[in-house]
Design a protein around this motif. Sequence first.
Motif, PDB file in Angstrom:
ATOM      1  N   PHE A  74      14.617   1.500  -4.123  1.00 21.27           N
ATOM      2  CA  PHE A  74      13.324   1.994  -3.682  1.00 21.27           C
ATOM      3  C   PHE A  74      12.305   0.864  -3.564  1.00 21.27           C
ATOM      4  CE2 PHE A  74       9.159   3.975  -4.406  1.00 21.27           C
ATOM      5  CZ  PHE A  74       9.167   4.929  -3.403  1.00 21.27           C
ATOM      6  N   SER A  75      12.295  -0.042  -4.531  1.00 19.17           N
ATOM      7  CA  SER A  75      11.332  -1.147  -4.505  1.00 19.17           C
ATOM      8  C   SER A  75      11.553  -2.029  -3.281  1.00 19.17           C
ATOM      9  CB  SER A  75      11.446  -1.979  -5.782  1.00 19.17           C
ATOM     10  OG  SER A  75      11.123  -1.195  -6.904  1.00 19.17           O
ATOM     11  N   GLY A  76      12.813  -2.292  -2.945  1.00 19.95           N
ATOM     12  CA  GLY A  76      13.111  -3.100  -1.771  1.00 19.95           C
ATOM     13  C   GLY A  76      12.612  -2.441  -0.494  1.00 19.95           C
ATOM     14  N   LEU A  77      12.755  -1.114  -0.412  1.00 14.92           N
ATOM     15  CA  LEU A  77      12.254  -0.381   0.752  1.00 14.92           C
ATOM     16  C   LEU A  77      10.741  -0.521   0.878  1.00 14.92           C
ATOM     17  CD1 LEU A  77      12.578   1.665   3.104  1.00 14.92           C
ATOM     18  CD2 LEU A  77      12.317   3.461   1.382  1.00 14.92           C
ATOM     19  N   ILE A  78      10.032  -0.345  -0.223  1.00 10.52           N
ATOM     20  CA  ILE A  78       8.567  -0.420  -0.196  1.00 10.52           C
ATOM     21  C   ILE A  78       8.109  -1.829   0.172  1.00 10.52           C
ATOM     22  CG2 ILE A  78       6.457  -0.160  -1.582  1.00 10.52           C
ATOM     23  CD1 ILE A  78       7.949   2.474  -0.756  1.00 10.52           C
ATOM     24  N   ILE A 114       4.307   4.779   4.081  1.00  4.95           N
ATOM     25  CA  ILE A 114       4.404   4.441   2.655  1.00  4.95           C
ATOM     26  C   ILE A 114       3.644   5.477   1.825  1.00  4.95           C
ATOM     27  CG2 ILE A 114       3.911   2.709   0.882  1.00  4.95           C
ATOM     28  CD1 ILE A 114       4.124   0.589   3.144  1.00  4.95           C
ATOM     29  N   ALA A 115       2.465   5.916   2.303  1.00  2.00           N
ATOM     30  CA  ALA A 115       1.690   6.930   1.583  1.00  2.00           C
ATOM     31  C   ALA A 115       2.451   8.257   1.531  1.00  2.00           C
ATOM     32  CB  ALA A 115       0.324   7.113   2.243  1.00  2.00           C
ATOM     33  N   MET A 116       3.171   8.603   2.596  1.00  2.00           N
ATOM     34  CA  MET A 116       3.981   9.816   2.597  1.00  2.00           C
ATOM     35  C   MET A 116       5.090   9.703   1.554  1.00  2.00           C
ATOM     36  SD  MET A 116       7.240  11.005   3.815  1.00  2.00           S
ATOM     37  CE  MET A 116       7.653   9.714   4.914  1.00  2.00           C
ATOM     38  N   LEU A 117       5.745   8.540   1.478  1.00  2.00           N
ATOM     39  CA  LEU A 117       6.773   8.322   0.461  1.00  2.00           C
ATOM     40  C   LEU A 117       6.178   8.408  -0.946  1.00  2.00           C
ATOM     41  CD1 LEU A 117       8.799   5.413   2.095  1.00  2.00           C
ATOM     42  CD2 LEU A 117       9.608   7.741   1.660  1.00  2.00           C
ATOM     43  N   GLN A 118       4.960   7.917  -1.095  1.00  2.00           N
ATOM     44  CA  GLN A 118       4.274   7.982  -2.387  1.00  2.00           C
ATOM     45  C   GLN A 118       4.087   9.436  -2.810  1.00  2.00           C
ATOM     46  OE1 GLN A 118       0.138   6.779  -2.237  1.00  2.00           O
ATOM     47  NE2 GLN A 118       0.233   5.930  -4.325  1.00  2.00           N
ATOM     48  N   LYS A 119       3.662  10.274  -1.872  1.00  2.00           N
ATOM     49  CA  LYS A 119       3.433  11.685  -2.183  1.00  2.00           C
ATOM     50  C   LYS A 119       4.751  12.425  -2.428  1.00  2.00           C
ATOM     51  CE  LYS A 119       1.216  15.814  -0.404  1.00  2.00           C
ATOM     52  NZ  LYS A 119       0.451  16.426   0.681  1.00  2.00           N
ATOM     53  N   LYS A 120       5.758  12.189  -1.591  1.00  2.00           N
ATOM     54  CA  LYS A 120       7.029  12.909  -1.696  1.00  2.00           C
ATOM     55  C   LYS A 120       7.843  12.528  -2.930  1.00  2.00           C
ATOM     56  CE  LYS A 120       7.025  15.365   2.118  1.00  2.00           C
ATOM     57  NZ  LYS A 120       7.161  16.805   2.144  1.00  2.00           N
ATOM     58  N   LEU A 132       4.288  -0.101  -8.345  1.00  2.00           N
ATOM     59  CA  LEU A 132       4.461  -0.861  -7.111  1.00  2.00           C
ATOM     60  C   LEU A 132       3.926  -0.096  -5.905  1.00  2.00           C
ATOM     61  CD1 LEU A 132       5.696  -3.261  -5.484  1.00  2.00           C
ATOM     62  CD2 LEU A 132       7.760  -1.864  -5.304  1.00  2.00           C
ATOM     63  N   ILE A 133       4.332   1.146  -5.738  1.00  2.00           N
ATOM     64  CA  ILE A 133       3.905   1.894  -4.541  1.00  2.00           C
ATOM     65  C   ILE A 133       2.401   2.164  -4.572  1.00  2.00           C
ATOM     66  CG2 ILE A 133       4.380   4.248  -5.364  1.00  2.00           C
ATOM     67  CD1 ILE A 133       5.565   4.732  -2.492  1.00  2.00           C
ATOM     68  N   ASP A 134       1.845   2.438  -5.751  1.00  2.00           N
ATOM     69  CA  ASP A 134       0.396   2.660  -5.850  1.00  2.00           C
ATOM     70  C   ASP A 134      -0.371   1.404  -5.431  1.00  2.00           C
ATOM     71  OD1 ASP A 134       0.877   5.244  -6.746  1.00  2.00           O
ATOM     72  OD2 ASP A 134       0.480   4.785  -8.866  1.00  2.00           O
ATOM     73  N   GLU A 135       0.053   0.257  -5.942  1.00  2.00           N
ATOM     74  CA  GLU A 135      -0.636  -0.994  -5.615  1.00  2.00           C
ATOM     75  C   GLU A 135      -0.442  -1.384  -4.150  1.00  2.00           C
ATOM     76  OE1 GLU A 135       0.260  -4.149  -8.353  1.00  2.00           O
ATOM     77  OE2 GLU A 135      -0.335  -2.958 -10.092  1.00  2.00           O
ATOM     78  N   VAL A 136       0.760  -1.169  -3.621  1.00  2.00           N
ATOM     79  CA  VAL A 136       1.022  -1.526  -2.221  1.00  2.00           C
ATOM     80  C   VAL A 136       0.142  -0.696  -1.291  1.00  2.00           C
ATOM     81  CG1 VAL A 136       2.774  -1.334  -0.402  1.00  2.00           C
ATOM     82  CG2 VAL A 136       3.347  -2.472  -2.543  1.00  2.00           C
ATOM     83  N   VAL A 137       0.081   0.614  -1.518  1.00  2.00           N
ATOM     84  CA  VAL A 137      -0.746   1.469  -0.654  1.00  2.00           C
ATOM     85  C   VAL A 137      -2.205   1.049  -0.740  1.00  2.00           C
ATOM     86  CG1 VAL A 137      -1.597   3.837  -0.319  1.00  2.00           C
ATOM     87  CG2 VAL A 137       0.846   3.418  -0.651  1.00  2.00           C
ATOM     88  N   LYS A 138      -2.692   0.799  -1.947  1.00  2.00           N
ATOM     89  CA  LYS A 138      -4.097   0.399  -2.142  1.00  2.00           C
ATOM     90  C   LYS A 138      -4.385  -0.929  -1.438  1.00  2.00           C
ATOM     91  CE  LYS A 138      -6.637  -1.535  -5.784  1.00  2.00           C
ATOM     92  NZ  LYS A 138      -6.634  -1.881  -7.174  1.00  2.00           N
ATOM     93  N   GLU A 139      -3.534  -1.929  -1.640  1.00  2.00           N
ATOM     94  CA  GLU A 139      -3.765  -3.250  -1.052  1.00  2.00           C
ATOM     95  C   GLU A 139      -3.653  -3.228   0.471  1.00  2.00           C
ATOM     96  OE1 GLU A 139      -4.808  -6.064  -2.544  1.00  2.00           O
ATOM     97  OE2 GLU A 139      -4.959  -4.905  -4.411  1.00  2.00           O
ATOM     98  N   LEU A 140      -2.672  -2.473   1.004  1.00  2.00           N
ATOM     99  CA  LEU A 140      -2.516  -2.425   2.448  1.00  2.00           C
ATOM    100  C   LEU A 140      -3.681  -1.702   3.111  1.00  2.00           C
ATOM    101  CD1 LEU A 140       1.305  -1.777   2.851  1.00  2.00           C
ATOM    102  CD2 LEU A 140       0.059  -3.913   3.257  1.00  2.00           C
TER     103      LEU A 140
END
Length: 149
Positions: A74-78, A114-120, A132-140
Amino acid sequence: MSEQEKGFTVKDRRRFDSSGDTRGEAEPQQKKAPEPEPQPAPQASAEPAAPQDEAPADQGPMAGGRHQLPPVDFSGLIISLAQATMMHLGQIPGPDGQPIPPQFDLARHTIDTIAMLQKKTEGNLDPEEKKLIDEVVKELRMAFVHLAG
């Protein structure tokens, strides 16, 4: 010496005669490639196989003509989606080192993915994956607003 006493026979298989005209003979037969000798199956080693993500130190990313790819997780995908977003934002140069013009619609689409993946995946992630996903969405999102204005 008679012809039968000779060790070999010479046949002219050229398609043309000395005057350049085509011979009336049938097509010469193609020689078959020799069959490869069967190789014995490799013996199983007593050592366990090295994990896919741990390449020996003497092998580079193209060892044996094959790419050493990271494990599928999952991390590699994000991270891959985040890199694609940064490329769409014009923040990663192209293969030739030249800047890539920003494509904000593609960047927005990838951020939304990415935000959809975060929610799902909410409630199904390890603490490191969630962080990781929280920070990536925020930074992007912040980078998008800064660059797209």
